[in-house]
Design a protein around this motif. Structure first.
Motif, PDB file in Angstrom:
ATOM      1  N   THR A  22      44.086  47.160  38.528  1.00  0.00           N
ATOM      2  CA  THR A  22      45.471  46.781  38.797  1.00  0.00           C
ATOM      3  C   THR A  22      45.599  45.849  39.993  1.00  0.00           C
ATOM      4  OG1 THR A  22      45.673  48.814  40.085  1.00  0.00           O
ATOM      5  CG2 THR A  22      46.452  48.876  37.803  1.00  0.00           C
ATOM      6  N   HIS A  23      44.484  45.552  40.692  1.00  0.00           N
ATOM      7  CA  HIS A  23      44.533  44.693  41.875  1.00  0.00           C
ATOM      8  C   HIS A  23      45.565  45.195  42.873  1.00  0.00           C
ATOM      9  CE1 HIS A  23      43.179  42.472  38.346  1.00  0.00           C
ATOM     10  NE2 HIS A  23      42.364  41.816  39.154  1.00  0.00           N
ATOM     11  N   PRO A  24      45.361  46.417  43.377  1.00  0.00           N
ATOM     12  CA  PRO A  24      46.377  47.008  44.256  1.00  0.00           C
ATOM     13  C   PRO A  24      46.498  46.299  45.603  1.00  0.00           C
ATOM     14  CG  PRO A  24      44.412  48.382  44.190  1.00  0.00           C
ATOM     15  CD  PRO A  24      44.206  47.297  43.166  1.00  0.00           C
ATOM     16  N   TYR A  69      43.579  43.477  46.170  1.00  0.00           N
ATOM     17  CA  TYR A  69      42.155  43.785  46.274  1.00  0.00           C
ATOM     18  C   TYR A  69      41.565  44.106  44.905  1.00  0.00           C
ATOM     19  CZ  TYR A  69      43.324  43.700  51.133  1.00  0.00           C
ATOM     20  OH  TYR A  69      43.768  43.290  52.358  1.00  0.00           O
ATOM     21  N   ASP A  70      40.327  43.684  44.702  1.00  0.00           N
ATOM     22  CA  ASP A  70      39.711  43.654  43.382  1.00  0.00           C
ATOM     23  C   ASP A  70      38.227  43.980  43.545  1.00  0.00           C
ATOM     24  OD1 ASP A  70      39.130  43.119  40.762  1.00  0.00           O
ATOM     25  OD2 ASP A  70      39.898  41.063  40.773  1.00  0.00           O
ATOM     26  N   ALA A  71      37.770  45.049  42.881  1.00  0.00           N
ATOM     27  CA  ALA A  71      36.354  45.401  42.978  1.00  0.00           C
ATOM     28  C   ALA A  71      35.537  44.781  41.851  1.00  0.00           C
ATOM     29  CB  ALA A  71      36.186  46.923  42.963  1.00  0.00           C
ATOM     30  N   ALA A  75      33.005  36.704  37.498  1.00  0.00           N
ATOM     31  CA  ALA A  75      33.880  35.538  37.582  1.00  0.00           C
ATOM     32  C   ALA A  75      35.081  35.729  36.669  1.00  0.00           C
ATOM     33  CB  ALA A  75      33.108  34.280  37.190  1.00  0.00           C
ATOM     34  N   HIS A  76      36.252  35.749  37.248  1.00  0.00           N
ATOM     35  CA  HIS A  76      37.459  35.832  36.442  1.00  0.00           C
ATOM     36  C   HIS A  76      38.649  35.304  37.237  1.00  0.00           C
ATOM     37  CE1 HIS A  76      37.742  39.655  38.707  1.00  0.00           C
ATOM     38  NE2 HIS A  76      39.037  39.544  38.543  1.00  0.00           N
ATOM     39  N   GLU A  77      39.661  34.912  36.503  1.00  0.00           N
ATOM     40  CA  GLU A  77      40.894  34.446  37.134  1.00  0.00           C
ATOM     41  C   GLU A  77      42.008  35.432  36.809  1.00  0.00           C
ATOM     42  OE1 GLU A  77      40.430  32.221  39.187  1.00  0.00           O
ATOM     43  OE2 GLU A  77      38.566  31.356  38.477  1.00  0.00           O
ATOM     44  N   HIS A  78      43.184  35.150  37.339  1.00  0.00           N
ATOM     45  CA  HIS A  78      44.271  36.115  37.215  1.00  0.00           C
ATOM     46  C   HIS A  78      45.521  35.539  36.578  1.00  0.00           C
ATOM     47  CE1 HIS A  78      41.739  37.837  40.487  1.00  0.00           C
ATOM     48  NE2 HIS A  78      41.832  38.837  39.652  1.00  0.00           N
ATOM     49  N   CYS A  79      46.100  36.319  35.669  1.00  0.00           N
ATOM     50  CA  CYS A  79      47.418  36.036  35.111  1.00  0.00           C
ATOM     51  C   CYS A  79      48.388  36.993  35.773  1.00  0.00           C
ATOM     52  CB  CYS A  79      47.431  36.242  33.595  1.00  0.00           C
ATOM     53  SG  CYS A  79      46.502  34.996  32.702  1.00  0.00           S
ATOM     54  N   TYR A  88      46.586  40.499  35.417  1.00  0.00           N
ATOM     55  CA  TYR A  88      45.636  40.674  34.330  1.00  0.00           C
ATOM     56  C   TYR A  88      44.476  39.705  34.510  1.00  0.00           C
ATOM     57  CZ  TYR A  88      49.755  42.980  32.610  1.00  0.00           C
ATOM     58  OH  TYR A  88      50.849  43.802  32.519  1.00  0.00           O
ATOM     59  N   ASP A  89      43.275  40.224  34.213  1.00  0.00           N
ATOM     60  CA  ASP A  89      42.075  39.411  34.367  1.00  0.00           C
ATOM     61  C   ASP A  89      41.828  38.540  33.144  1.00  0.00           C
ATOM     62  OD1 ASP A  89      41.493  40.540  36.837  1.00  0.00           O
ATOM     63  OD2 ASP A  89      40.332  42.162  35.958  1.00  0.00           O
ATOM     64  N   VAL A  90      41.346  37.329  33.386  1.00  0.00           N
ATOM     65  CA  VAL A  90      40.887  36.475  32.295  1.00  0.00           C
ATOM     66  C   VAL A  90      39.519  35.918  32.680  1.00  0.00           C
ATOM     67  CG1 VAL A  90      42.976  35.729  31.110  1.00  0.00           C
ATOM     68  CG2 VAL A  90      42.369  34.681  33.283  1.00  0.00           C
TER      69      VAL A  90
HETATM   70 ZN   LIG Z   1      40.776  40.498  39.029  1.00  0.00          ZN
END
Ligand SMILES: [Zn+2]
Ligand SMILES: [Zn+2]
Length: 137
Positions: A22-24, A69-71, A75-79, A88-90
Protein backbone atom coordinates in the motif's frame (compact mmCIF):
# COMPACT_ATOMS: atom_id res chain seq x y z
CA UNK A 1 21.72 -4.45 24.17
CA UNK A 2 22.42 -1.09 22.58
CA UNK A 3 23.10 -2.55 19.18
CA UNK A 4 22.08 -0.24 16.37
CA UNK A 5 22.00 -3.08 13.87
CA UNK A 6 18.66 -4.76 14.31
CA UNK A 7 16.45 -3.16 16.87
CA UNK A 8 13.04 -4.76 17.44
CA UNK A 9 11.53 -1.48 16.26
CA UNK A 10 13.39 -1.57 12.95
CA UNK A 11 12.55 -5.23 12.42
CA UNK A 12 8.88 -4.56 13.09
CA UNK A 13 8.88 -1.60 10.69
CA UNK A 14 10.57 -3.61 7.95
CA UNK A 15 8.34 -6.66 8.51
CA UNK A 16 5.24 -4.48 8.23
CA UNK A 17 6.45 -2.79 5.05
CA UNK A 18 7.26 -6.16 3.49
CA UNK A 19 3.77 -7.41 4.32
CA UNK A 20 1.89 -4.65 2.47
CA UNK A 21 1.84 -3.15 -1.00
CA UNK A 22 0.00 0.00 0.00
CA UNK A 23 3.06 2.31 0.12
CA UNK A 24 2.18 3.63 3.57
CA UNK A 25 3.14 7.00 4.97
CA UNK A 26 5.33 7.18 8.09
CA UNK A 27 2.17 7.86 10.10
CA UNK A 28 0.53 4.71 8.74
CA UNK A 29 3.65 2.66 9.52
CA UNK A 30 3.62 4.14 13.01
CA UNK A 31 -0.04 3.19 13.54
CA UNK A 32 0.51 -0.37 12.32
CA UNK A 33 3.72 -0.98 14.27
CA UNK A 34 2.20 0.57 17.41
CA UNK A 35 -0.34 -2.25 17.42
CA UNK A 36 2.51 -4.72 17.88
CA UNK A 37 4.99 -2.76 19.96
CA UNK A 38 3.45 -1.14 22.99
CA UNK A 39 5.29 2.11 22.61
CA UNK A 40 7.15 3.45 19.64
CA UNK A 41 7.53 7.15 18.99
CA UNK A 42 6.65 8.57 15.59
CA UNK A 43 10.13 10.10 15.53
CA UNK A 44 11.61 6.62 15.95
CA UNK A 45 9.57 5.40 13.00
CA UNK A 46 10.80 8.33 10.88
CA UNK A 47 14.39 7.74 11.90
CA UNK A 48 14.26 4.04 11.09
CA UNK A 49 12.46 4.55 7.78
CA UNK A 50 15.09 7.07 6.71
CA UNK A 51 17.87 4.75 7.80
CA UNK A 52 16.38 1.80 5.91
CA UNK A 53 15.95 4.01 2.82
CA UNK A 54 19.53 5.32 3.03
CA UNK A 55 20.80 1.75 3.18
CA UNK A 56 18.72 0.80 0.15
CA UNK A 57 16.70 -1.76 2.11
CA UNK A 58 13.47 0.07 1.29
CA UNK A 59 12.53 2.79 -1.17
CA UNK A 60 11.22 6.21 -0.27
CA UNK A 61 9.03 7.86 -2.89
CA UNK A 62 7.81 11.41 -2.95
CA UNK A 63 4.22 11.01 -4.09
CA UNK A 64 1.42 13.51 -3.75
CA UNK A 65 3.41 15.95 -1.62
CA UNK A 66 4.53 13.42 0.98
CA UNK A 67 6.86 10.50 1.45
CA UNK A 68 5.61 6.96 0.93
CA UNK A 69 7.58 3.88 1.83
CA UNK A 70 7.96 0.74 -0.26
CA UNK A 71 9.80 -2.49 0.54
CA UNK A 72 9.41 -3.78 -3.02
CA UNK A 73 12.83 -3.14 -4.57
CA UNK A 74 12.04 -4.62 -8.00
CA UNK A 75 11.94 -2.00 -10.76
CA UNK A 76 8.44 -0.60 -10.86
CA UNK A 77 6.58 2.66 -11.20
CA UNK A 78 3.47 3.92 -9.50
CA UNK A 79 -0.09 4.69 -10.53
CA UNK A 80 -1.73 7.05 -8.05
CA UNK A 81 -5.51 7.33 -7.76
CA UNK A 82 -6.42 11.00 -7.42
CA UNK A 83 -9.74 10.00 -5.84
CA UNK A 84 -8.80 7.63 -2.99
CA UNK A 85 -5.01 8.12 -2.89
CA UNK A 86 -4.39 4.44 -3.59
CA UNK A 87 -1.01 3.59 -5.10
CA UNK A 88 -0.60 0.70 -7.51
CA UNK A 89 2.59 -0.83 -8.84
CA UNK A 90 3.32 -1.23 -12.53
CA UNK A 91 6.38 -2.97 -14.02
CA UNK A 92 8.92 -0.39 -15.14
CA UNK A 93 11.37 -1.87 -17.60
CA UNK A 94 9.74 -0.34 -20.68
CA UNK A 95 9.17 3.02 -18.99
CA UNK A 96 12.79 3.31 -17.84
CA UNK A 97 14.16 2.38 -21.25
CA UNK A 98 11.89 4.90 -22.98
CA UNK A 99 12.65 7.68 -20.49
CA UNK A 100 16.43 7.35 -20.76
CA UNK A 101 16.72 6.51 -24.46
CA UNK A 102 17.69 10.03 -25.55
CA UNK A 103 20.07 10.81 -22.72
CA UNK A 104 23.64 11.44 -23.85
CA UNK A 105 25.64 9.11 -21.59
CA UNK A 106 28.73 11.34 -22.00
CA UNK A 107 26.87 14.18 -20.33
CA UNK A 108 24.70 12.32 -17.87
CA UNK A 109 24.61 8.84 -16.42
CA UNK A 110 21.11 7.83 -15.37
CA UNK A 111 20.81 6.02 -12.08
CA UNK A 112 17.11 5.38 -11.80
CA UNK A 113 13.83 6.69 -13.14
CA UNK A 114 10.76 7.52 -11.10
CA UNK A 115 7.50 7.87 -12.97
CA UNK A 116 4.21 8.59 -11.25
CA UNK A 117 1.03 8.13 -13.27
CA UNK A 118 -2.05 9.91 -11.93
CA UNK A 119 -5.56 8.72 -12.66
CA UNK A 120 -8.56 6.97 -11.17
CA UNK A 121 -8.51 3.39 -9.91
CA UNK A 122 -11.16 0.81 -10.74
CA UNK A 123 -12.63 1.01 -7.24
CA UNK A 124 -13.27 4.72 -7.66
CA UNK A 125 -14.37 4.63 -11.26
CA UNK A 126 -18.13 4.26 -11.60
CA UNK A 127 -17.83 2.53 -14.94
CA UNK A 128 -15.52 -0.23 -13.79
CA UNK A 129 -15.70 -1.88 -17.21
CA UNK A 130 -13.38 0.77 -18.58
CA UNK A 131 -10.55 -0.27 -16.29
CA UNK A 132 -9.65 -3.92 -16.29
CA UNK A 133 -7.51 -5.40 -13.59
CA UNK A 134 -4.01 -5.75 -14.93
CA UNK A 135 -2.63 -9.18 -14.22
CA UNK A 136 1.09 -9.36 -13.57
CA UNK A 137 2.79 -11.45 -16.21
ZN1 LIG B 1 5.78 0.52 -5.28
ZN1 LIG C 1 -9.22 5.07 -6.13
Amino acid sequence: MASTRNTPQREAILAYLQSVHTHPTAEEVHAAVSRKLLSIALATVYRNLNLLAERGIIHRHQIGGGYRYDADLAAHEHCVCTSCGGIYDVPAEDIEAAATRHIDRKRFVPDHVEVTVYGVCAKCDHDTDTIRKVKPT
